[in-house]
Design a protein around this motif. Structure first.
Motif, short mmCIF file in Angstrom:
data_model
loop_
_atom_site.label_atom_id
_atom_site.label_comp_id
_atom_site.label_asym_id
_atom_site.label_seq_id
_atom_site.Cartn_x
_atom_site.Cartn_y
_atom_site.Cartn_z
N GLN A 56 46.70 2.99 11.54
CA GLN A 56 45.52 2.41 10.35
C GLN A 56 44.74 3.09 9.80
N ASP A 57 43.80 3.08 8.99
CA ASP A 57 41.97 3.21 9.22
C ASP A 57 41.61 2.98 10.49
N VAL A 61 35.08 3.98 7.55
CA VAL A 61 35.38 4.65 6.27
C VAL A 61 34.46 6.15 6.71
N TYR A 68 39.37 11.83 3.02
CA TYR A 68 39.52 11.20 1.70
C TYR A 68 38.96 11.23 0.87
N GLN A 97 46.50 -4.52 2.07
CA GLN A 97 46.47 -3.55 2.52
C GLN A 97 47.34 -2.39 1.61
N THR A 100 49.98 3.81 1.55
CA THR A 100 50.15 5.79 0.43
C THR A 100 51.18 6.48 1.06
N LEU A 106 46.04 1.29 4.84
CA LEU A 106 44.48 1.27 4.79
C LEU A 106 44.65 -0.30 4.27
N SER A 107 44.31 -0.95 5.84
CA SER A 107 43.91 -1.84 6.42
C SER A 107 42.60 -2.72 6.72
N SER A 109 39.76 -1.32 5.18
CA SER A 109 38.08 -1.18 4.52
C SER A 109 39.09 -1.59 2.93
N ALA A 110 40.39 -1.96 3.03
CA ALA A 110 41.07 -1.69 1.30
C ALA A 110 40.57 -1.52 0.25
N TRP A 113 37.93 1.28 0.18
CA TRP A 113 38.64 2.89 -0.02
C TRP A 113 38.62 2.61 -2.14
#
Length: 391
Positions: A56-57, A61, A68, A97, A100, A106-107, A109-110, A113
């Motif tokens: 996961q991220d 960020v 990204y 979430q 991709t 991306l969970s 900070s979905a 993003w």
């Protein structure tokens, strides 16, 4: 065929809803949202070319943003309008979430993003020039291959291209697309089909004041004739933006090149005014200085998948001695650009100064050619080890 908004109940609270999101970054891209888990599957959108031990991220960020943003700039910015449209379609979902096709889930900070995509795309749209709508037909003949070639020619000229599958596009999307497009490019649909009904909706919304058109052959069995579509649009008083593209026989590399060069030619005509304005703002002294730099004229040849090409090149200079290297500058809107990409091979033909044959060759290669024409037809040459012609 799945349409936008269709749902499938898998049981256990897992209801999947499908969202048609073309051009992100494939013409047939589709999102899938699981209402039970709040998980959005997005194919290529919101991805990044990044890999670590974290699924996961978790890096946050700030650390992931360079990866990204680079991914967005390369794959999504050219279709910024489609990004905005897709974001509107998923605005009502409670997304927790994002899964991709590239990079971590991306969970953490979905929402942030997605907001990046929104702000970047809105900013990109402020600077975009002419827009061309390209309607193709999935699973029919060679519609997708030919449409992609045509679209690449347009984007090489800096034109925004919005692609829609006639089997999936709805009337609302057609109305919005026509409102922001100046040229309508339509691939021939099958007779008596959903795609044909979509074309009828395009005809109904097209305006002689705001639109021009070009019809592309899908090369599908049982398709509406190219001439029929051309005549219907002409009867409405809508001008042709380019001659209709028809195919006799099989779809070869030369045919695909012809579609790409037609898109390239159309793109140049649409951006001509903007480029002329930009040219007036360039440094005149710098232009004069560059014009005084001595350089020879050469003929560059290449061959790819059975299609051969040639062009006159002037910006050819030594780049290194060990290993021996040269630098060749080719504008991205040149017809030969598809044969001169990373990994491709080419031959530089250095012509003899003062030889009458050199003058004749230059005259030949500097003439205007029809899209897809064999530039080497009638020219004395033989094939080199890399497949390119040696004059």
């Amino acid at each position: 065929v799945v349409a936008n908004g269709n749902k499938i109940d898998l049981g256990g609270g897992h209801e999947l809803e499908f969202v048609i999101a073309p051009n992100l970054h494939w013409p047939d891209t589709m999102f899938t949202f699981d209402h039970g888990t709040g998980l959005l599957y997005t194919c290529d959108a919101f991805g990044m070319h990044y890999c670590s031990d974290n699924l996961q991220d978790a890096e946050g960020v700030d650390e992931l943003l360079p990866h990204y943003s680079l991914y967005y700039d390369c794959l999504m910015r050219p279709n910024a309008r489609s990004v905005v449209t897709a974001l509107k379609k998923i605005a009502g979902f409670e997304i927790k979430q994002i899964a991709t096709g590239h990079g971590p889930m991306l969970s953490e900070s979905a929402a942030e993003w997605m907001e990046k995509y929104k702000s970047w795309s809105e900013k990109a749209l402020e600077k975009q020039g002419p827009s061309v709508a390209l309607f193709w037909v999935s699973g029919f003949g060679n519609s997708e291959r030919l449409a992609q070639s045509f679209a690449h020619g347009l984007t090489s000229s800096g034109v925004n291209v919005e692609m829609h599958d006639l089997n999936a596009v709805d009337s609302f999307e057609i109305t919005e697309c026509l409102a922001r497009s100046t040229v309508l490019s339509i691939c021939t649909p099958p007779l008596e089909s959903n795609a044909a009904n979509a074309v009828a909706n395009i005809f109904a919304g097209a305006s002689p004041k705001h639109h021009k058109f070009v019809v592309l052959d899908s090369c599908g069995e049982g398709q509406q004739p190219v001439a029929l579509l051309v005549n219907k649009l002409a009867e409405q008083g809508i001008e042709e933006a380019a001659r209709p593209m028809t195919v006799e026989g099989k779809v070869t590399m030369q045919v695909l090149q012809g579609f790409e060069e037609t898109g390239l030619k159309l793109g140049k005509s649409l951006t001509q005014k903007d480029k002329a304005t930009a040219a007036k703002k360039t440094d005149k002294d710098l232009s004069k200085a560059l014009g005084r730099i001595g350089s020879s004229l050469n003929v560059v040849t290449a061959s790819k998948l059975g299609f051969r090409h040639a062009m006159v090149a002037s910006w050819l200079t030594p780049a290194s001695e060990a290993p021996l290297g040269i630098s060749l500058a080719v504008a991205k809107d040149r017809a030969m650009e598809p044969l001169l990409r990373v990994g491709d091979e080419f031959t530089v033909n250095i012509l003899e100064e003062g030889n009458p044959a050199t003058r004749d060759l230059m005259k030949h290669f500097l003439q205007r050619f029809e899209p897809g024409a064999d530039r080497l037809e009638g020219v004395e040459s033989f094939e080199g080890e890399n497949g390119a012609a040696i004059l």
